[in-house]
Scaffold this motif. Structure first.
Motif, PDB file in Angstrom:
ATOM      1  N   VAL A  17       0.822  -1.204   0.000  1.00 40.55           N
ATOM      2  CA  VAL A  17       0.000   0.000   0.000  1.00 40.55           C
ATOM      3  C   VAL A  17       0.860   1.259   0.000  1.00 40.55           C
ATOM      4  N   THR A  18       2.038   1.189   0.578  1.00 42.80           N
ATOM      5  CA  THR A  18       2.887   2.380   0.604  1.00 42.80           C
ATOM      6  C   THR A  18       3.488   2.685  -0.763  1.00 42.80           C
ATOM      7  N   VAL A  19       3.700   1.663  -1.601  1.00 40.71           N
ATOM      8  CA  VAL A  19       4.239   1.922  -2.940  1.00 40.71           C
ATOM      9  C   VAL A  19       3.134   2.230  -3.949  1.00 40.71           C
ATOM     10  N   MET A  20       1.901   1.967  -3.571  1.00 39.87           N
ATOM     11  CA  MET A  20       0.788   2.208  -4.484  1.00 39.87           C
ATOM     12  C   MET A  20       0.475   3.702  -4.551  1.00 39.87           C
ATOM     13  N   GLN A  21       0.233   4.198  -5.764  1.00 38.16           N
ATOM     14  CA  GLN A  21      -0.144   5.589  -5.955  1.00 38.16           C
ATOM     15  C   GLN A  21      -1.661   5.738  -5.875  1.00 38.16           C
ATOM     16  N   GLU A  22      -2.113   6.851  -5.304  1.00 39.95           N
ATOM     17  CA  GLU A  22      -3.536   7.158  -5.347  1.00 39.95           C
ATOM     18  C   GLU A  22      -3.931   7.437  -6.792  1.00 39.95           C
ATOM     19  N   SER A  23      -5.148   7.048  -7.174  1.00 42.29           N
ATOM     20  CA  SER A  23      -5.625   7.337  -8.518  1.00 42.29           C
ATOM     21  C   SER A  23      -5.561   8.833  -8.780  1.00 42.29           C
ATOM     22  N   ALA A  24      -4.851   9.223  -9.845  1.00 38.14           N
ATOM     23  CA  ALA A  24      -4.674  10.649 -10.139  1.00 38.14           C
ATOM     24  C   ALA A  24      -5.985  11.314 -10.514  1.00 38.14           C
ATOM     25  N   THR A  25      -6.860  10.583 -11.186  1.00 39.42           N
ATOM     26  CA  THR A  25      -8.148  11.176 -11.556  1.00 39.42           C
ATOM     27  C   THR A  25      -8.985  11.466 -10.317  1.00 39.42           C
ATOM     28  N   ILE A  26      -8.954  10.533  -9.364  1.00 42.95           N
ATOM     29  CA  ILE A  26      -9.712  10.730  -8.129  1.00 42.95           C
ATOM     30  C   ILE A  26      -9.080  11.839  -7.298  1.00 42.95           C
ATOM     31  N   ALA A  27      -7.742  11.900  -7.269  1.00 39.08           N
ATOM     32  CA  ALA A  27      -7.056  12.942  -6.502  1.00 39.08           C
ATOM     33  C   ALA A  27      -7.374  14.330  -7.045  1.00 39.08           C
ATOM     34  N   MET A  28      -7.371  14.489  -8.366  1.00 36.84           N
ATOM     35  CA  MET A  28      -7.673  15.796  -8.945  1.00 36.84           C
ATOM     36  C   MET A  28      -9.141  16.151  -8.739  1.00 36.84           C
TER      37      MET A  28
END
Length: 407
Positions: A17-28
């Motif tokens: 989970v620490t290496v996983m990126q948050e979804s950029a579309t959801i973050a924006m």
């Protein structure tokens, strides 16, 4: 609770989970909502969501399911009548013959993709991902402890990867190829000739499987949609994923499915059985109604998406520095924007990359878009065209004005 010495230096979180990126579309989209909550007039073009309402006959089917008391657990792979309707859909639309035991219904196409990746990929396996790609592909491969190998198409070829590129990228460790057509984020659509050439390459490498994401199948401006599974030489090694969110404007319903040969389908069913089990009974009845209702509502939306695409392209052709291929499907434009890197904003900040540019446009133009980094294309940005004509015209007017301020 006060922080202890141990908690200050260590984390209980797993490496995955620490290496996983948050979804950029959801973050924006999250940043966009924060500004909207402050009362600002933000136009959100960051999310891949149809702005149309789900057709009424589908809503009515869901209401009827509730009234009928259809509220109990369902089989993990989906109710039999929906799985059969999906088989019928594949026969009607794609000339593919599947049996219900080859279909797994999931809580959205995203879960179907994850099921397939987790069922096929072992630690260290290489997964070739046609790039630009949808943001979650690479993170799913990481979750399976595989090695994502982005294969980048050229702007001149509408970002489509060629068969020759694929042949050169395959190694003895290659296990899977992932792609979407129509593509999110580029809108590119693979032709029969292009997929046929790719099928010929895969036929020479029997250890390699393919995961074909066809969620935008109905949003196609060039006519024919071709499925990789239509090519007999690779049919048994193709997992085809689709769903209801785009073609039927059912994003919030969370309903998708995959089709594969029986042993792979069963593996995906087994994977799902330990995570979510069967998806919502009500949503499955709604999906059944959607498939039985045909494509009329989808065709109406496609006409609107084509008009919106043309409206936006007519505006952006006059924006200096935007290199924008014409999308053949989906509802995005994906311009190359590196001409703006190195320029200075009115507040003195330098635009170093596409993320800087996306944040600048969010704050200055109040238009939300997504940096291409998340899609494997750091020189690009994705703008959704799933908004009204009026909002799109205003959004790109603002973008044009804001970009002109950069020096």
């Amino acid at each position: 609770m006060p922080e202890t010495a141990a908690s200050a230096t260590t984390s209980p979180l797993s490496d995955r989970v620490t290496v996983m990126q948050e979804s950029a579309t959801i973050a924006m989209a999250k940043k966009c909502r924060e500004l909207i909550a402050q009362g600002l007039d933000v136009i959100n073009l960051s999310f891949g969501e149809p702005d149309f309402q789900t057709p009424q006959y589908i809503k009515d089917a869901a209401k009827q399911a509730l009234d009928d008391g259809f509220t109990f657990y369902t089989p993990v792979a989906g109710i039999p009548e929906l799985r059969q309707a999906i088989c019928d859909k594949f026969k009607r639309d794609n000339q593919l013959d599947f049996q219900p035991n080859q279909i797994v219904v999931s809580t959205g196409a995203k879960q179907a993709l994850a099921n397939a990746v987790l069922s096929l990929v072992n630690p260290g396996d290489e997964v070739i991902v046609f790039s630009p790609y949808w943001v979650s592909y690479e993170e799913m491969v990481k979750l399976a402890e595989g090695v994502a190998v982005p294969l980048v198409g050229t702007l001149e070829n509408e970002y489509k990867v060629t068969a020759a590129q694929l042949e050169a990228a395959i190694t003895e460790r290659t296990k899977l190829v992932m792609y979407s057509s129509p593509c999110n984020p580029t809108g590119a659509v693979f032709s029969r000739e292009e997929l046929g050439a790719i099928a010929e390459v895969l036929a020479r490498h029997p250890q390699v499987y393919a995961l074909a994401d066809e969620i935008y199948e109905y949003i196609n401006f060039v006519g024919e949609h071709v499925s990789l599974a239509q090519f007999a030489e690779v049919r048994d090694r193709v997992i085809t994923v689709n769903g209801f969110s785009k073609g039927y404007a059912m994003t919030g319903w969370r309903l998708g499915y995959l089709a594969a040969r029986p042993d792979i389908a069963y593996a995906c069913e087994k994977m799902q059985s330990q995570i979510t089990s069967g998806t919502s009974s009500i949503m499955q009845r709604a999906g059944l109604a959607a498939l039985r209702g045909g494509r009329a509502s989808a065709d109406e939306m496609v006409a609107a998406y084509r008009r919106r695409r043309d409206l936006v392209l007519d505006i952006v052709k006059d924006i200096p520095g935007f290199k924008t291929p014409t999308p053949s499907g989906a509802f995005y434009i994906f311009p190359e924007v590196s001409a703006y890197f190195g320029r200075t904003a009115p507040d003195g900040r330098t635009i170093g990359n596409a993320m800087d540019l996306a944040l600048y446009l969010l704050n200055d133009a109040l238009v939300s878009a997504v940096s291409g980094d998340a899609f494997g294309a750091p020189n690009c940005m994705r703008f959704s065209t799933a908004a009204s004509d009026e909002k799109l015209a205003e959004a790109f007017r603002r973008v044009k004005v804001s970009l002109a301020k950069l020096s």
